[in-house]
Design an enzyme around this catalytic site. Structure first.
Site, PDB file in Angstrom:
ATOM      1  N   SER A 297       0.730  -0.937  -0.157  1.00 54.63           N
ATOM      2  CA  SER A 297      -0.104   0.262  -0.271  1.00 54.63           C
ATOM      3  C   SER A 297       0.788   1.251   0.099  1.00 54.63           C
ATOM      4  CB  SER A 297      -0.911  -0.250   1.055  1.00 54.63           C
ATOM      5  OG  SER A 297      -0.376  -0.489   2.268  1.00 54.63           O
TER       6      SER A 297
ATOM      7  N   ASN B 176      -5.640   6.085  -0.996  1.00 58.66           N
ATOM      8  CA  ASN B 176      -4.913   5.978   0.118  1.00 58.66           C
ATOM      9  C   ASN B 176      -4.238   7.159  -0.331  1.00 58.66           C
ATOM     10  OD1 ASN B 176      -5.390   3.692   1.639  1.00 58.66           O
ATOM     11  ND2 ASN B 176      -2.981   2.918   1.057  1.00 58.66           N
TER      12      ASN B 176
HETATM   13  N1  3HC Z   1     -14.595  -9.727   6.566  1.00 50.20           N
HETATM   14  C1  3HC Z   1     -15.383 -10.160   5.669  1.00 50.20           C
HETATM   15  N2  3HC Z   1     -16.920  -9.456   5.394  1.00 50.20           N
HETATM   16  C2  3HC Z   1     -17.115  -8.453   6.009  1.00 50.20           C
HETATM   17  C3  3HC Z   1     -16.058  -8.068   6.842  1.00 50.20           C
HETATM   18  C4  3HC Z   1     -14.478  -8.933   7.295  1.00 50.20           C
HETATM   19  N3  3HC Z   1     -13.746  -8.180   8.081  1.00 50.20           N
HETATM   20  N4  3HC Z   1     -16.281  -6.778   7.930  1.00 50.20           N
HETATM   21  C5  3HC Z   1     -17.546  -6.966   7.113  1.00 50.20           C
HETATM   22  N5  3HC Z   1     -17.987  -8.205   6.675  1.00 50.20           N
HETATM   23  C6  3HC Z   1     -19.274  -7.555   6.091  1.00 50.20           C
HETATM   24  C7  3HC Z   1     -20.618  -8.333   6.709  1.00 50.20           C
HETATM   25  O1  3HC Z   1     -20.604  -9.883   6.792  1.00 50.20           O
HETATM   26  C8  3HC Z   1     -21.248  -7.213   5.945  1.00 50.20           C
HETATM   27  O2  3HC Z   1     -21.718  -8.737   4.409  1.00 50.20           O
HETATM   28  P1  3HC Z   1     -23.231  -9.520   4.380  1.00 50.20           P
HETATM   29  O3  3HC Z   1     -24.313  -7.513   4.063  1.00 50.20           O
HETATM   30  O4  3HC Z   1     -22.965  -9.458   3.238  1.00 50.20           O
HETATM   31  O5  3HC Z   1     -23.804  -9.646   5.698  1.00 50.20           O
HETATM   32  C9  3HC Z   1     -20.947  -6.452   4.947  1.00 50.20           C
HETATM   33  O6  3HC Z   1     -19.441  -6.445   5.120  1.00 50.20           O
HETATM   34  C10 3HC Z   1     -21.338  -5.110   5.963  1.00 50.20           C
HETATM   35  O7  3HC Z   1     -20.432  -5.777   7.633  1.00 50.20           O
HETATM   36  P2  3HC Z   1     -20.879  -5.003   8.990  1.00 50.20           P
HETATM   37  O8  3HC Z   1     -23.208  -4.673   8.829  1.00 50.20           O
HETATM   38  O9  3HC Z   1     -21.726  -5.774   9.794  1.00 50.20           O
HETATM   39  O10 3HC Z   1     -21.058  -3.334   8.874  1.00 50.20           O
HETATM   40  P3  3HC Z   1     -20.653  -2.838   8.113  1.00 50.20           P
HETATM   41  O11 3HC Z   1     -22.058  -2.325   7.432  1.00 50.20           O
HETATM   42  O12 3HC Z   1     -20.700  -1.540   8.921  1.00 50.20           O
HETATM   43  O13 3HC Z   1     -20.164  -2.091   6.896  1.00 50.20           O
HETATM   44  C11 3HC Z   1     -17.612  -2.045   7.038  1.00 50.20           C
HETATM   45  C12 3HC Z   1     -18.607  -2.325   7.635  1.00 50.20           C
HETATM   46  C13 3HC Z   1     -17.463  -2.877   5.428  1.00 50.20           C
HETATM   47  C14 3HC Z   1     -16.145  -2.293   7.205  1.00 50.20           C
HETATM   48  C15 3HC Z   1     -17.739  -0.509   6.037  1.00 50.20           C
HETATM   49  O14 3HC Z   1     -17.989   0.117   7.300  1.00 50.20           O
HETATM   50  C16 3HC Z   1     -17.259  -0.169   4.805  1.00 50.20           C
HETATM   51  O15 3HC Z   1     -16.660  -0.056   4.235  1.00 50.20           O
HETATM   52  N6  3HC Z   1     -15.786   1.230   5.954  1.00 50.20           N
HETATM   53  C17 3HC Z   1     -14.922   1.710   4.996  1.00 50.20           C
HETATM   54  C18 3HC Z   1     -13.782   0.135   5.036  1.00 50.20           C
HETATM   55  C19 3HC Z   1     -11.983   1.351   4.610  1.00 50.20           C
HETATM   56  O16 3HC Z   1     -12.264   2.718   4.229  1.00 50.20           O
HETATM   57  N7  3HC Z   1     -11.369   0.404   4.080  1.00 50.20           N
HETATM   58  C20 3HC Z   1     -10.317   0.505   3.185  1.00 50.20           C
HETATM   59  C21 3HC Z   1      -9.134   1.170   4.049  1.00 50.20           C
HETATM   60  S1  3HC Z   1      -8.097   2.222   3.618  1.00 50.20           S
HETATM   61  C22 3HC Z   1      -6.941   0.455   2.836  1.00 50.20           C
HETATM   62  O17 3HC Z   1      -7.849  -0.580   3.641  1.00 50.20           O
HETATM   63  C23 3HC Z   1      -6.069   0.200   2.314  1.00 50.20           C
HETATM   64  C24 3HC Z   1      -4.508  -0.388   2.268  1.00 50.20           C
HETATM   65  O18 3HC Z   1      -3.542   0.326   1.796  1.00 50.20           O
HETATM   66  C25 3HC Z   1      -5.038   0.504   4.159  1.00 50.20           C
END
Ligand code: 3HC
Length: 560
Positions: free
Chosen positions: A120, A191
């Site tokens: 990343s 990022n």
């Molecule tokens: N693994 C697998 N599935 C997951 C999961 C995980 N760790 N976390 C959540 N899920 C799934 C759930 O099972 C659910 O699926 P479903 O609707 O099919 O049942 C769906 O995702 C939604 O989950 P929740 O209802 O528990 O929770 P939210 O609706 O709050 O969603 C989230 C959680 C998807 C993490 C959402 O809050 C989100 O998109 N957040 C932003 C995350 C983000 O910005 N990530 C990028 C970070 S930067 C990066 O990664 C780059 C690196 O280089 C640093």
């Protein structure tokens, strides 16, 4: 180019294990490799837990889970990658380690296999340069949680072969992902933009401008993002954030990316976010997402009783406020005409008076006004001077117009009880009302205002009364930064929108947001932030020339 049917993944931490799941769900055979049996077992456990969760939610049946797990082989021997058509490396972000892994792969995989790095923050060019065939090396950057977020950034170097890029894009699309192809630059698309925003959010927190809870509410509810910055940094890992932030800063040397000393101290102290059980928040257990109380958890003050609320001003905002306050159970005294002193006298019993005139101070309209023609509505300073005399010393005075709480406090003789309110339009996550305070604002008055906002059906955010408060001060420079990236020719409107929508879970991409808000409004806020006391560095708030162009040409960024 050989067809990609077997994929190797090296490193089975959170990201690596998620990437294994993505490929296995897409019907490909996957070989996951770790250095030790313990790490290999941990990787398998992550995969098991994630697919168990999908089964529990009814998204996958047990036969489907068995099929996915049956496609995955976990090993501690890199030699098991000999048959892989594509290998994705997801080992720790240490260049020497990446070089070691890629050098070994050169001796293991076939000459026409594709090698990808999920880095990343490190340069793909640097990773690829010493390999035997740099043309087959690309970046393939997934987002956490990899099984959920659809973006993959495909990063090319000057040597990447077009056929290799095509093959990686094709396999990503087969997995249901949204690939965005970009060149090699610090932070790539998502990022780079995310960390400009994180750095500003960290600065606000470090300066005590807002609490972690209110900061998160501001951005989740007020801006409609899936998570607030503190929750998201805890999810990503503070050590990872620190590292990526440093890499971006060393590339830009811009004060808007200057590393946060607070973040550095947290990492050094072992506060790494969810994975260590403590970061900005404290978690029930390391690795879990359940927040528990800690020393920083706010203790709510009992709000003083409030029966009567005054609303001053005519127009939609005042009327909506008055009716929502009535629905919230308050006795409302609504005075539409702020010039009418006899009517204003009815506000004497109110414990809170909200000035909500529709002041049309738009620059174009002002230019149209002939000399001597007065602005509609009453001057807020003048009104507050009178309200200070009419109401009792305990009455809280608030304005929804952008006036400085400190100046109004002085004018009304009520410095401890004057605030500015910013009522935001509802987003998919609810509605926020920001309460801009000064250094002397009374805590009981703030407790009362929080209570009022909650009874209005919105979520309160208390912050220092600085230009843009929290939501505008963080969201607008973030959007402006996306325009800058476009102006620099690094990525297209659709690439940037795809990246933030599908990599960071935004409800729409930044350009779609700008078009919805209006480029002129975004520019106006940039100018307010640049000229006012936002506390943000100048280079974070300076409007992109391309934004100015779009405003002058009255041209949207998206659509026809
Ligand atoms: N693994 C697998 N599935 C997951 C999961 C995980 N760790 N976390 C959540 N899920 C799934 C759930 O099972 C659910 O699926 P479903 O609707 O099919 O049942 C769906 O995702 C939604 O989950 P929740 O209802 O528990 O929770 P939210 O609706 O709050 O969603 C989230 C959680 C998807 C993490 C959402 O809050 C989100 O998109 N957040 C932003 C995350 C983000 O910005 N990530 C990028 C970070 S930067 C990066 O990664 C780059 C690196 O280089 C640093």
């Amino acid at each position: 180019m050989r067809e990609i049917t077997t994929v190797g993944v090296i490193g089975l931490g959170t990201m690596g294990a998620g990437i294994v799941e993505v490929f296995a769900r897409g019907g490909l055979d996957v070989v996951g490799v770790e250095t030790t049996q313990e790490y290999a077992d941990r990787g398998r456990a992550i995969l098991q837990a994630s697919t168990d969760r999908a089964v529990a939610r009814g998204r996958l049946d047990e036969a489907g889970q068995a099929e996915i797990l049956g496609r995955v082989t976990i090993s501690t021997d890199l030699g098991d990658l000999a048959g892989a058509d594509l290998v994705v490396e997801a080992v720790p972000e240490i260049m020497a380690l990446k070089h070691e892994v890629f050098a070994k792969l050169d001796d293991i995989v076939a000459e026409d296999a594709v090698l990808a790095s999920n880095t990343s923050s490190l340069s793909i060019t640097q990773i690829a340069a010493p390999t035997r065939h740099p043309g087959r090396v690309v970046g393939l950057h997934f987002f956490n949680p990899a099984p959920v977020l659809k973006l993959v950034e495909v990063i090319t170097t000057l040597r990447s072969e077009p056929a290799v890029v095509e093959a990686v894009v094709a396999v990503s699309e087969r997995l249901g992902k949204k690939p965005v192809v970009v060149g090699d630059r610090a932070g790539f698309v998502a990022n780079y933009l995310l960390f400009g925003y994180f750095t500003s959010a960290l600065r606000m927190l470090e300066h005590g401008h807002v609490s972690r809870e209110d900061l998160d509410t501001a951005m989740r509810v007020g801006a409609g993002l899936p998570m607030g910055p503190c929750t998201l940094m805890d999810l990503v890992g503070l050590d990872v954030c620190h590292h990526i932030g440093d890499v971006i800063y060393s590339h830009t040397r811009s004060s808007m990316h200057a590393p946060s000393p607070m973040l550095g101290r947290m990492v050094t102290s072992g506060l790494l976010g969810r994975k260590s059980g403590r970061g900005f928040y404290t978690y029930a257990r390391p690795g879990g997402g359940q927040v528990v109380e800690d020393a920083q958890t706010p203790v709510p003050l009992e709000a003083p009783t409030l029966r009567t609320v005054g609303v001053v001003g005519a127009g939609e905002v005042a009327e909506e406020l008055a009716s929502r306050l009535e629905e919230g159970g308050y006795a409302v005294v609504h005075v539409p005409d702020a010039e009418d002193s006899a009517e204003l006298a009815r506000l004497a019993p109110a414990g809170l008076v909200i000035e909500a005139q529709e002041l049309d101070t738009d620059v174009d309209d002002l230019a149209d006004l002939e000399d001597g023609v007065e602005l509609p509505g009453r001057d807020v300073d003048d009104l507050f001077a009178e309200l200070g005399e009419i109401t009792g010393p305990q009455t809280v005075l608030a304005t929804v117009n952008a006036a400085a709480a400190v100046a109004l406090g002085a004018i009304s003789g009520r410095p401890e009880r004057c605030v500015v309110l910013r009522v935001h339009a509802p987003t998919g996550n609810g509605q926020v009302v920001e309460i801009g305070r000064t250094s002397v604002t009374d805590e009981a008055a703030l407790a009362m205002l929080r209570d009022v906002v909650t009874r209005l059906g919105a979520e309160p955010v208390v912050c220092r009364d600085r230009a843009g408060l929290v939501v505008d001060a963080l969201l607008v420079p973030h959007l402006n930064d996306a325009v800058r990236m476009l102006d620099e020719g690094y990525a297209s409107v659709s690439d940037i929108d795809t990246a933030l929508q599908h990599g960071l879970g935004y409800p729409t991409g930044p350009f779609a947001m700008i078009d919805a808000i209006g480029a002129d409004e975004v520019l106006a806020v940039c100018e307010e932030l640049a000229s006012g006391s936002s506390g943000l560095p100048r280079d974070a708030v300076e409007a992109s020339p391309l934004l100015v162009e779009h405003v002058l040409l009255d041209r949207p960024f998206t659509g026809a």
